[in-house]
Design a protein around this motif. Structure first.
Motif, mmCIF file in Angstrom:
data_model
loop_
_atom_site.group_PDB
_atom_site.id
_atom_site.type_symbol
_atom_site.label_atom_id
_atom_site.label_comp_id
_atom_site.label_asym_id
_atom_site.label_seq_id
_atom_site.Cartn_x
_atom_site.Cartn_y
_atom_site.Cartn_z
ATOM 1 N N UNK A 154 6.042 5.187 13.861
ATOM 2 C CA UNK A 154 6.539 5.241 15.230
ATOM 3 C C UNK A 154 7.115 3.916 15.711
ATOM 4 N N UNK A 155 6.936 2.827 14.942
ATOM 5 C CA UNK A 155 7.557 1.554 15.300
ATOM 6 C C UNK A 155 8.890 1.343 14.586
ATOM 7 N N UNK A 156 9.372 2.362 13.854
ATOM 8 C CA UNK A 156 10.676 2.267 13.203
ATOM 9 C C UNK A 156 10.658 1.650 11.823
ATOM 10 N N UNK A 157 9.473 1.384 11.272
ATOM 11 C CA UNK A 157 9.382 0.902 9.894
ATOM 12 C C UNK A 157 9.083 2.078 8.972
ATOM 13 N N UNK A 158 9.113 1.817 7.672
ATOM 14 C CA UNK A 158 8.763 2.822 6.680
ATOM 15 C C UNK A 158 7.532 2.359 5.903
ATOM 16 N N UNK A 159 6.674 3.305 5.567
ATOM 17 C CA UNK A 159 5.583 3.072 4.617
ATOM 18 C C UNK A 159 5.908 3.909 3.388
ATOM 19 N N UNK A 160 5.992 3.260 2.235
ATOM 20 C CA UNK A 160 6.444 3.930 1.011
ATOM 21 C C UNK A 160 5.269 4.018 0.045
ATOM 22 N N UNK A 161 4.916 5.248 -0.326
ATOM 23 C CA UNK A 161 3.752 5.479 -1.178
ATOM 24 C C UNK A 161 4.186 5.926 -2.571
ATOM 25 N N UNK A 162 3.610 5.287 -3.577
ATOM 26 C CA UNK A 162 3.721 5.754 -4.960
ATOM 27 C C UNK A 162 2.361 6.331 -5.353
ATOM 28 N N UNK A 163 2.357 7.559 -5.864
ATOM 29 C CA UNK A 163 1.100 8.217 -6.181
ATOM 30 C C UNK A 163 1.261 9.005 -7.473
ATOM 31 N N UNK A 164 0.511 8.595 -8.483
ATOM 32 C CA UNK A 164 0.449 9.335 -9.749
ATOM 33 C C UNK A 164 -1.026 9.405 -10.106
ATOM 34 N N UNK A 165 -1.703 10.423 -9.585
ATOM 35 C CA UNK A 165 -3.154 10.465 -9.721
ATOM 36 C C UNK A 165 -3.591 10.586 -11.170
ATOM 37 N N UNK A 166 -2.790 11.243 -12.001
ATOM 38 C CA UNK A 166 -3.178 11.391 -13.401
ATOM 39 C C UNK A 166 -3.232 10.048 -14.112
ATOM 40 N N UNK A 167 -2.487 9.061 -13.607
ATOM 41 C CA UNK A 167 -2.489 7.709 -14.184
ATOM 42 C C UNK A 167 -3.261 6.709 -13.320
ATOM 43 N N UNK A 168 -3.948 7.210 -12.296
ATOM 44 C CA UNK A 168 -4.723 6.375 -11.375
ATOM 45 C C UNK A 168 -3.850 5.314 -10.709
ATOM 46 N N UNK A 169 -2.636 5.730 -10.325
ATOM 47 C CA UNK A 169 -1.707 4.840 -9.626
ATOM 48 C C UNK A 169 -1.583 5.315 -8.189
ATOM 49 N N UNK A 170 -1.864 4.420 -7.261
ATOM 50 C CA UNK A 170 -1.719 4.728 -5.836
ATOM 51 C C UNK A 170 -1.428 3.432 -5.105
#
Length: 717
Positions: A496-512
Motif C-alpha cells: 500500500x506504500x507503492x513498493x513491491x515485495x518479491x518472493x521466491x518460493x521453491x518448497x521442494x528445495x527449501x528455498x524461500x
C-alpha cells in the motif's frame, strides 16, 4: 589478533526482518542479508540487480492491470480505471505492448473504488466482473481490438422467467399472500412494518417457487402490485374427517391421487386449507389425506382465497439486496459468492450452462445455492478453482471435497476448514504458485497446498514470517515463471506504500526469500503473463505527475526507459530525451555497459548506440554481521573488524563495497572500448572496528551486478 574467514555461498533466505538480527543460530541467518534492495534472488543462491522497465504507454490515471489470455498466441494486458477500460495487445516474442482498443467511459460502471476492488475471472474471449455494489458484468473481446461490456443476463426458462438465484431475505416467519393466481395481482406481507421499497419495482418475487414481477409498491410498504409470470399454485379448502394431528406448514399428500400440498391454515376440526406444491395433480373427494402424524378422509374439495405462505423468496441480485462480491469458474459452472446481503452463500450455475441458476430439485446437474454453514465464517471473500474449490472467508479458508466418484454437485456440497482462521484479504485475488495457492491476509502471505491425504486434503501456513517488515497490506499480486528466460519464478506483491515485495518460493528445495523493490515513484499495480511482468507506475516526469505502463526487462538497468538508436535520435527536438522527459534527471547507458551519466552527457565523443535512457534506481546488498565463535563463545555484539572480502561476481560492471569502488578498467584493459564484464572474485579491503560490522555493496552506475557469494576475513580481539 585472531582472524577467521567466513564464506556466505548463497542468499537463498533473502532479506531478513530486523528482529532476526541476533538469530545467528538459524540457517536463515547464515543465508540471509540485511538488505537486498532492488535485487532478486537466483535459484543458484546468488543475487542480481532487479530488471529495469521499458516505458510502454502513458495511462489516463490510477490503474489496475490484469492479464487476458485467449490462447498461447493471443494475449493482452488490460487496464481498469475509474470508469475506464483499455486493452494492450502483447507480442508473445518480445513482451512489448500495443494499444488494442478501449470501451467508452459511459459504458464502464466500475467507478469510485469499484474498479480497484472488483473480482474477475476470464476464459477465452469472456471475462466476468463482480462487486457487491455493481450488477455482474460480462466483458467480451469481439475482435483483435474491439471490446464490449454488458449486464450479466440470466438464461430464460419457462414463461420467459430468468433462471436466477432466489433467497428469502425476510424473517422466516413472515408470510406472503397473493390476491390471485394470474394477471396483475397484489402481494401482501404479514406484519405491520414496511417491507417493500421503491427498489423492488422490476424485481422478481416467487410465491411457492412460482415467479411474479413487481410493478408498483404501496406507500405503506406492506403491499406490492405484481404481474404473474408463471401461474401461481391454487389454494384449496379440504373438508376432512378430522383435522386433529395436522399442523400448519406440514407437507401432505393424497394417498390415491398423489397430490402434494403444504398446509396454510386449519380453520376448524373438519377443514384444512392447503396450497398445492405439485400443480399437475389435485385432491379429489375419494382421496385419503396423509400427513406426517396422521391420515384422514377427504369428503369435499374447493378452491379458496390464496393463503398466506411462508415459502416465498426474492431474486438475490438487485438494488434492494446488492450483488455478489466474487466470481470463479469451476468444473463447468460459474460461481458467485460474497453477496452483499447473504455473504455466506455459494451460488453456482447449472452444469454446462453458465447463465442458468435454477436450483430446481438439486439434482446433480442443477444449480447450487448453499450456505457455508459455519458460524465462525460470516462472509465469503474469494473463490479459487484448484484441485478442489477453495473458499476464502473473513475467518479462514475452506475446501469443497470432490473426487472422481463424488464430483462437484449440489447433493454433496460441504465446506471443510483448514489452516488457521486468517481473515483473507478480499481485494487481492488468490493465484496458483509453487504447487499451491497464495492468499493475502493483511500483511501476511498464506500458502495453501494439497496434502494428498484424503482425511484432510488441504493445509496452509504463513510463508512471510521472516520478511514481515517489507510487506504492508498488499493491494495487488502477480506471479511469474521462467523470469527473464531463467529458471526462477516469483510472486510479486504491491504494497500500500507503492513498493513491491518479491518472493521466491521453491518448497521442494527449501528455498524461500523476499526482496524489496522500489522506484522513483510508486508502483500502482502489477500483472504478468509467463515470464513478462508489467507495472502501472505513478511518476513525476517533466514536472508533472504521470501514470505509466511499464514492462520489466532484465537486459536494462533503468526505469521508464526509452531506447534511441543514435545520438541524433536522443537529441531530436520532437521525440528525443528532452521532449519525452523534460527536465527530469535521465541517465543514459550505451551499448548496455557504458554509463554516460545524466543527459546531456559530459563527454563529447559518445560510444556507438543504441542508447537506453531512463530513471536511475538504487540497488544494494548489505550482509548480516559475521558469525564468529571466539574462545569464550559466540561474539555477537562484540567489537570486530572485517579486514577484507572477496565478492564473487558474474557478468558485472563497476560497483562499490562500503564506499570503496572498483575501477571500471584494469590496467590491461583498452580504455577506448567498453569496460569488460567482471567475473570471479573481486577484492576489497576495509578499515575500522564495529560491534556489528557489515558490508554494503551498491552501484554508483546503473549497470549489471550479479553477486554469487561473499568471502570475508574477520579480525576480533
Amino acid at each position: 589478533m585472531p582472524r577467521k574467514k567466513t564464506l556466505q555461498s548463497n542468499f537463498s533466505a533473502g532479506e531478513l526482518a530486523p528482529d532476526l538480527n541476533m538469530r545467528q543460530d538459524t540457517d536463515q541467518y547464515q543465508n540471509g542479508a540485511r538488505s537486498l534492495l532492488n535485487r532478486r534472488c537466483l535459484i543458484g543462491g546468488g543475487t542480481k540487480r532487479r530488471p529495469g522497465t521499458w516505458k510502454e504507454e502513458y495511462l489516463a490515471g490510477r490503474t489496475r492491470l490484469t492479464e487476458w489470455i485467449v490462447n498461447r498466441a493471443t494475449t493482452y494486458i488490460v487496464a481498469f480505471g475509474d470508469g475506464s477500460f483499455q486493452a494492450y495487445s502483447r507480442d508473445v516474442d518480445t513482451g512489448d505492448l500495443t494499444a488494442a482498443g478501449s470501451i467508452a467511459s459511459s459504458l464502464c460502471p466500475w467507478t469510485g473504488d469499484i474498479w480497484a476492488e472488483m473480482n474477475m475471472v476470464q476464459s477465452g474471449d469472456t471475462m466476468f466482473l463482480t462487486h457487491r455494489d455493481m450488477w455482474p458484468k460480462v466483458l467480451k473481446r469481439t475482435g483483435a481490438a474491439t471490446w464490449t461490456v454488458e449486464d450479466f443476463d440470466f438464461f430464460n426458462g419457462p414463461a420467459g422467467r430468468p433462471e436466477q438465484p432466489y433467497l428469502k431475505f425476510a424473517e422466516p416467519g413472515m408470510t406472503l399472500t397473493a390476491s390471485d393466481v394470474t394477471g396483475s395481482i397484489t402481494l401482501t406481507v404479514s406484519g405491520s412494518t414496511a417491507y417493500f421499497t421503491a427498489d423492488h419495482v422490476g424485481t422478481y418475487v416467487r410465491y411457492h417457487k412460482k415467479s411474479t414481477r413487481v410493478t408498483a409498491v404501496a406507500g405503506n410498504g406492506l403491499t406490492a402490485t405484481a404481474t404473474v409470470i408463471e401461474r401461481l399454485p391454487e389454494t384449496y379448502s379440504l373438508t376432512v374427517g378430522s383435522s386433529d394431528n395436522f399442523a400448519v406448514d406440514e407437507s401432505i399428500r393424497g394417498g390415491t391421487t398423489g397430490a402434494e400440498a403444504i398446509i396454510t391454515a386449519i380453520p376448524d376440526s373438519t377443514h384444512i386449507t392447503c396450497i398445492l406444491t405439485d400443480t399437475l395433480i389435485a385432491f379429489t373427494t375419494s382421496d385419503t389425506l396423509i400427513g406426517p402424524q396422521a391420515s384422514t378422509t377427504i369428503s369435499g374439495v374447493s378452491t379458496t382465497t390464496n393463503g398466506a405462505v411462508s415459502d416465498w423468496d426474492e431474486q438475490m441480485f438487485s438494488e434492494v439486496y446488492g450483488y455478489p462480491a466474487c466470481v470463479e469458474l469451476h468444473r463447468n459452472r460459474l460461481l458467485f459468492a460474497g453477496h452483499a446481503t447473504a455473504p455466506e452463500y455459494l451460488i453456482g450455475s447449472a452444469l454446462n450452462n453458465l447463465y442458468n441458476f435454477n436450483v430446481d430439485d438439486a439434482s446433480d446437474a442443477d444449480a447450487i445455492l448453499e450456505s457455508i454453514g459455519d458460524d465462525s465464517a460470516s462472509r465469503i471473500v474469494q473463490l479459487h478453482s484448484a484441485e478442489q474449490l477453495l473458499v476464502a472467508t473473513d475467518r479462514g479458508i475452506y475446501y469443497v471435497p470432490e473426487s472422481a466418484t463424488t464430483p462437484f454437485r449440489p447433493s454433496s456440497i460441504a465446506f471443510f476448514p483448514f489452516g488457521s482462521p486468517w481473515p483473507i484479504t478480499e481485494s487481492v485475488q488468490a493465484l496458483p504458485f509453487d504447487n499451491g495457492v497464495l492468499f493475502m491476509s493483511g500483511s501476511t502471505v498464506i500458502k495453501a497446498r494439497p496434502t494428498g491425504n484424503q482425511a484432510q486434503q488441504w493445509d496452509a501456513d504463513e510463508v512471510s514470517l521472516l520478511a514481515h517488515h517489507m510487506i504492508s497490506n498488499p493491494t495487488d499480486l502477480a506471479v511469474t515463471s521462467n523470469f527473464a528466460d531463467g529458471p526462477e519464478r516469483y510472486a510479486m506483491m504491491r504494497n500500500d506504500d507503492g513498493t513491491l515485495a518479491v518472493m521466491q518460493l521453491v518448497e521442494s528445495q527449501k528455498i524461500r526469500n523476499f526482496t524489496p523493490w522500489s522506484t522513483d515513484g510508486t508502483f500502482q499495480s502489477i500483472a504478468s503473463i509467463e515470464d513478462d511482468v508489467y507495472a502501472a507506475v505513478n511518476r513525476t516526469i517533466a514536472g508533472g505527475i504521470v501514470y505509466v505502463l511499464e514492462h520489466f526487462d532484465q537486459s536494462i538497468t533503468l526505469d521508464a526507459a526509452t531506447e534511441y538508436a543514435t545520438e541524433a535520435a536522443m537529441a531530436h527536438v520532437a521525440t528525443g530525451i528532452v521532449a519525452t522527459y523534460g527536465g527530469t534527471d535521465i541517465n543514459v547507458v550505451a551499448a548496455e555497459t557504458v554509463h554516460l551519466g545524466v543527459y546531456p552527457p559530459s563527454v563529447t565523443s559518445l560510444p556507438a548506440g543504441p542508447f537506453v535512457a531512463g530513471i536511475y534506481y538504487d540497488s544494494e546488498l548489505e550482509t548480516l554481521p559475521p558469525v564468529i565463535d571466539g574462545p569464550e563463545g559466540q561474539m555477537a555484539g562484540d567489537t570486530m573488524r572485517i579486514v577484507e572480502c572477496y565478492a564473487y561476481v558474474q557478468g558485472s560492471q563497476r560497483f562499490a563495497a562500503d564506499g570503496y569502488t572498483l575501477s571500471a578498467y584494469q590496467v590491461t584493459d583498452p580504455i577506448d572500448e567498453p569496460p569488460p564484464a567482471k567475473n570471479g572474485p573481486q577484492k576489497f579491503g576495509f578499515l575500522g572496528w564495529e560491534r556489528e560490522p557489515t558490508i554494503l555493496f551498491n552501484q554508483p552506475d546503473p549497470l549489471p551486478l550479479d553477486i554469487l557469494a561473499v568471502r570475508s576475513t574477520v579480525a576480533y580481539s
